[in-house]
Design a protein around this motif. Structure first.
Motif, PDB file in Angstrom:
ATOM      1  N   ALA A   1      90.764  53.282  98.159  1.00 40.29           N
ATOM      2  CA  ALA A   1      90.955  54.722  99.127  1.00 40.29           C
ATOM      3  C   ALA A   1      91.612  55.615  98.065  1.00 40.29           C
ATOM      4  CB  ALA A   1      92.026  54.115  99.977  1.00 40.29           C
ATOM      5  N   VAL A   2      91.377  57.010  98.734  1.00 40.24           N
ATOM      6  CA  VAL A   2      91.757  57.965  97.905  1.00 40.24           C
ATOM      7  C   VAL A   2      92.216  58.978  99.004  1.00 40.24           C
ATOM      8  CG1 VAL A   2      91.016  60.290  96.711  1.00 40.24           C
ATOM      9  CG2 VAL A   2      89.928  57.794  95.959  1.00 40.24           C
ATOM     10  N   LEU A   3      93.671  59.348  98.904  1.00 39.24           N
ATOM     11  CA  LEU A   3      94.182  60.314  99.623  1.00 39.24           C
ATOM     12  C   LEU A   3      94.564  61.602  99.002  1.00 39.24           C
ATOM     13  CD1 LEU A   3      95.094  57.413 100.503  1.00 39.24           C
ATOM     14  CD2 LEU A   3      97.434  58.230 101.434  1.00 39.24           C
ATOM     15  N   CYS A   4      94.071  62.759  99.757  1.00 41.26           N
ATOM     16  CA  CYS A   4      94.360  63.934  99.226  1.00 41.26           C
ATOM     17  C   CYS A   4      94.870  64.998 100.146  1.00 41.26           C
ATOM     18  CB  CYS A   4      92.969  64.682  98.547  1.00 41.26           C
ATOM     19  SG  CYS A   4      91.764  64.530  99.621  1.00 41.26           S
ATOM     20  N   TRP A   5      95.468  66.247  99.506  1.00 37.09           N
ATOM     21  CA  TRP A   5      96.079  67.201 100.409  1.00 37.09           C
ATOM     22  C   TRP A   5      95.470  68.593 100.130  1.00 37.09           C
ATOM     23  CZ3 TRP A   5      98.193  62.901  98.535  1.00 37.09           C
ATOM     24  CH2 TRP A   5      99.057  61.812  99.346  1.00 37.09           C
ATOM     25  N   PRO A   6      94.276  68.922 100.346  1.00 37.18           N
ATOM     26  CA  PRO A   6      93.568  69.992 100.084  1.00 37.18           C
ATOM     27  C   PRO A   6      94.142  71.374 100.966  1.00 37.18           C
ATOM     28  CG  PRO A   6      91.938  68.851 101.337  1.00 37.18           C
ATOM     29  CD  PRO A   6      93.200  67.815 101.093  1.00 37.18           C
ATOM     30  N   THR A   7      94.631  72.364 100.125  1.00 34.45           N
ATOM     31  CA  THR A   7      95.122  73.399 101.002  1.00 34.45           C
ATOM     32  C   THR A   7      94.040  74.499 101.272  1.00 34.45           C
ATOM     33  OG1 THR A   7      95.930  74.498  98.845  1.00 34.45           O
ATOM     34  CG2 THR A   7      97.588  72.941  99.911  1.00 34.45           C
ATOM     35  N   HIS A   8      92.971  74.642 100.358  1.00 34.63           N
ATOM     36  CA  HIS A   8      92.279  75.444 100.476  1.00 34.63           C
ATOM     37  C   HIS A   8      90.541  74.768 100.174  1.00 34.63           C
ATOM     38  CE1 HIS A   8      95.369  78.307  99.039  1.00 34.63           C
ATOM     39  NE2 HIS A   8      94.892  78.879 100.054  1.00 34.63           N
ATOM     40  N   ALA A   9      90.011  74.319 101.406  1.00 36.26           N
ATOM     41  CA  ALA A   9      88.823  73.331 101.172  1.00 36.26           C
ATOM     42  C   ALA A   9      88.067  73.823 102.420  1.00 36.26           C
ATOM     43  CB  ALA A   9      89.230  72.085 101.565  1.00 36.26           C
ATOM     44  N   ASP A  10      86.978  74.539 102.104  1.00 37.59           N
ATOM     45  CA  ASP A  10      85.953  74.918 103.123  1.00 37.59           C
ATOM     46  C   ASP A  10      85.041  73.839 103.520  1.00 37.59           C
ATOM     47  OD1 ASP A  10      84.410  74.666 100.825  1.00 37.59           O
ATOM     48  OD2 ASP A  10      83.998  76.847 100.535  1.00 37.59           O
ATOM     49  N   ASP A  11      83.840  74.130 104.321  1.00 37.85           N
ATOM     50  CA  ASP A  11      83.026  73.113 104.914  1.00 37.85           C
ATOM     51  C   ASP A  11      82.158  72.485 103.676  1.00 37.85           C
ATOM     52  OD1 ASP A  11      81.241  71.952 107.240  1.00 37.85           O
ATOM     53  OD2 ASP A  11      79.896  72.794 105.791  1.00 37.85           O
ATOM     54  N   ARG A  12      81.958  73.216 102.711  1.00 40.83           N
ATOM     55  CA  ARG A  12      81.134  72.684 101.496  1.00 40.83           C
ATOM     56  C   ARG A  12      82.096  71.817 100.938  1.00 40.83           C
ATOM     57  NH1 ARG A  12      78.467  76.389  96.667  1.00 40.83           N
ATOM     58  NH2 ARG A  12      77.688  74.737  95.422  1.00 40.83           N
ATOM     59  N   ALA A  13      83.455  72.122 100.416  1.00 48.58           N
ATOM     60  CA  ALA A  13      84.038  71.216  99.792  1.00 48.58           C
ATOM     61  C   ALA A  13      84.386  69.941 100.239  1.00 48.58           C
ATOM     62  CB  ALA A  13      85.420  72.117  99.482  1.00 48.58           C
ATOM     63  N   LEU A  14      84.464  69.921 101.868  1.00 45.22           N
ATOM     64  CA  LEU A  14      84.922  68.645 102.448  1.00 45.22           C
ATOM     65  C   LEU A  14      83.461  67.836 102.462  1.00 45.22           C
ATOM     66  CD1 LEU A  14      86.769  70.165 105.635  1.00 45.22           C
ATOM     67  CD2 LEU A  14      87.602  68.738 103.508  1.00 45.22           C
ATOM     68  N   ARG A  15      82.513  68.411 102.605  1.00 43.01           N
ATOM     69  CA  ARG A  15      81.046  67.836 102.651  1.00 43.01           C
ATOM     70  C   ARG A  15      80.917  67.102 101.240  1.00 43.01           C
ATOM     71  NH1 ARG A  15      77.298  68.011 106.101  1.00 43.01           N
ATOM     72  NH2 ARG A  15      78.283  69.876 106.891  1.00 43.01           N
ATOM     73  N   ARG A  16      81.344  67.590 100.250  1.00 40.89           N
ATOM     74  CA  ARG A  16      81.246  66.932  98.736  1.00 40.89           C
ATOM     75  C   ARG A  16      82.080  65.774  98.878  1.00 40.89           C
ATOM     76  NH1 ARG A  16      78.821  69.859  94.747  1.00 40.89           N
ATOM     77  NH2 ARG A  16      80.222  68.700  93.308  1.00 40.89           N
ATOM     78  N   LEU A  17      83.056  65.829  99.522  1.00 43.09           N
ATOM     79  CA  LEU A  17      84.214  64.634  99.674  1.00 43.09           C
ATOM     80  C   LEU A  17      83.313  63.709 100.437  1.00 43.09           C
ATOM     81  CD1 LEU A  17      87.669  66.314  99.749  1.00 43.09           C
ATOM     82  CD2 LEU A  17      86.631  65.438  97.785  1.00 43.09           C
TER      83      LEU A  17
ATOM     84  N   THR B   1      78.976  57.703  98.481  1.00 41.01           N
ATOM     85  CA  THR B   1      78.358  57.211  97.111  1.00 41.01           C
ATOM     86  C   THR B   1      79.349  56.275  96.616  1.00 41.01           C
ATOM     87  OG1 THR B   1      77.594  59.482  96.771  1.00 41.01           O
ATOM     88  CG2 THR B   1      77.707  57.918  94.936  1.00 41.01           C
ATOM     89  N   GLY B   2      80.397  56.403  96.641  1.00 37.89           N
ATOM     90  CA  GLY B   2      81.533  55.407  95.774  1.00 37.89           C
ATOM     91  C   GLY B   2      82.174  54.252  97.005  1.00 37.89           C
ATOM     92  N   GLN B   3      81.580  54.264  98.056  1.00 38.16           N
ATOM     93  CA  GLN B   3      81.828  53.218  99.127  1.00 38.16           C
ATOM     94  C   GLN B   3      83.416  53.027  99.130  1.00 38.16           C
ATOM     95  OE1 GLN B   3      79.493  49.749  98.122  1.00 38.16           O
ATOM     96  NE2 GLN B   3      77.836  50.309  99.018  1.00 38.16           N
ATOM     97  N   CYS B   4      84.087  54.164  99.473  1.00 30.32           N
ATOM     98  CA  CYS B   4      85.660  54.289  99.507  1.00 30.32           C
ATOM     99  C   CYS B   4      86.010  55.024 100.280  1.00 30.32           C
ATOM    100  CB  CYS B   4      86.027  55.286  98.200  1.00 30.32           C
ATOM    101  SG  CYS B   4      87.670  55.424  97.965  1.00 30.32           S
TER     102      CYS B   4
END
Length: 204
Positions: free
Chosen positions: A129-145, A151-154
């Motif tokens: 599991a990975v936890l993150c706190w993005p303050t500036h994340a657009d649709d493209r950035a979230l899609r990459r996550l 991909t990483g089955q996480c």
């Protein structure tokens, strides 16, 4: 009423086959909150996917929402990463909650690098599991996550301000937590979001 009678007649005559309801499969990733698990299509967190947790202010219970999952994963010797958490991690408190500290890792990163770090960790297949706190994340950035989690089955968790609830998101699951510890399911992959909020038990 006539339609019901006609349908019953067809069923009795075996003209129409009545299928059996298929129970939701047991999730590999239960949330640890029975009321929430019962309302999610997979019976828990969507596996290998990004979950977005929206909250009105820090400290309303957003971490306790994940606590059963983090305890379960770390006690099973699976690695959990915190990417640039907004506050220092109080190790004794996490240990008291049941988290196995050797499996909990904090990645220090500036905000401009935190999204990149989260994406790389999700994609690595080296953690549960990975936890993150993005303050500036657009649709493209979230899609990459989202793609990186697949991909990483996480399990990926992004904590964001509730003001983003009105914006669309590619996350597989979107939850909004209010100050009264009610969870609103805004979006869930594989089913319809329940309209009624779910009350969580009091935090420890």
């Amino acid at each position: 009423m006539g339609t019901v009678v006609a349908l019953d007649t067809l069923l009795d005559a075996r003209t129409v086959w009545r299928g059996q309801a298929t129970p939701a499969p047991d999730s590999r990733q239960p949330t640890g909150h029975p009321g929430l698990d019962a309302r999610l299509p997979q019976g828990g967190w969507p596996d290998s996917a990004l979950t977005e947790i929206l909250h009105p202010a820090d400290g309303v219970g957003e971490l306790s929402l994940l606590l059963p999952t983090l305890v379960r994963l770390t006690q099973a010797q699976q690695r959990v990463l915190l990417i640039a958490p907004p506050y220092p991690v109080h190790a004794p408190g996490w240990a008291h909650a049941g988290i196995a500290l050797p499996c909990l890792h904090v990645v220090a990163a500036a905000q401009r690098e935190a999204l990149w770090a989260a994406e790389q960790c999700l994609r690595s297949a080296a953690c549960a599991a990975v936890l993150c706190w993005p303050t500036h994340a657009d649709d493209r950035a979230l899609r990459r996550l989202q793609v990186a989690a697949e991909t990483g089955q996480c399990l990926g968790f992004a904590f964001r301000d509730a003001k983003h609830a009105r914006n669309p998101s590619p996350a597989a699951l979107r939850l909004q937590l209010d100050a009264d510890r009610h969870v609103h399911v805004l979006k869930c992959r594989g089913g319809m979001a329940p309209a009624v909020p779910i009350a969580l038990a009091s935090s420890h």
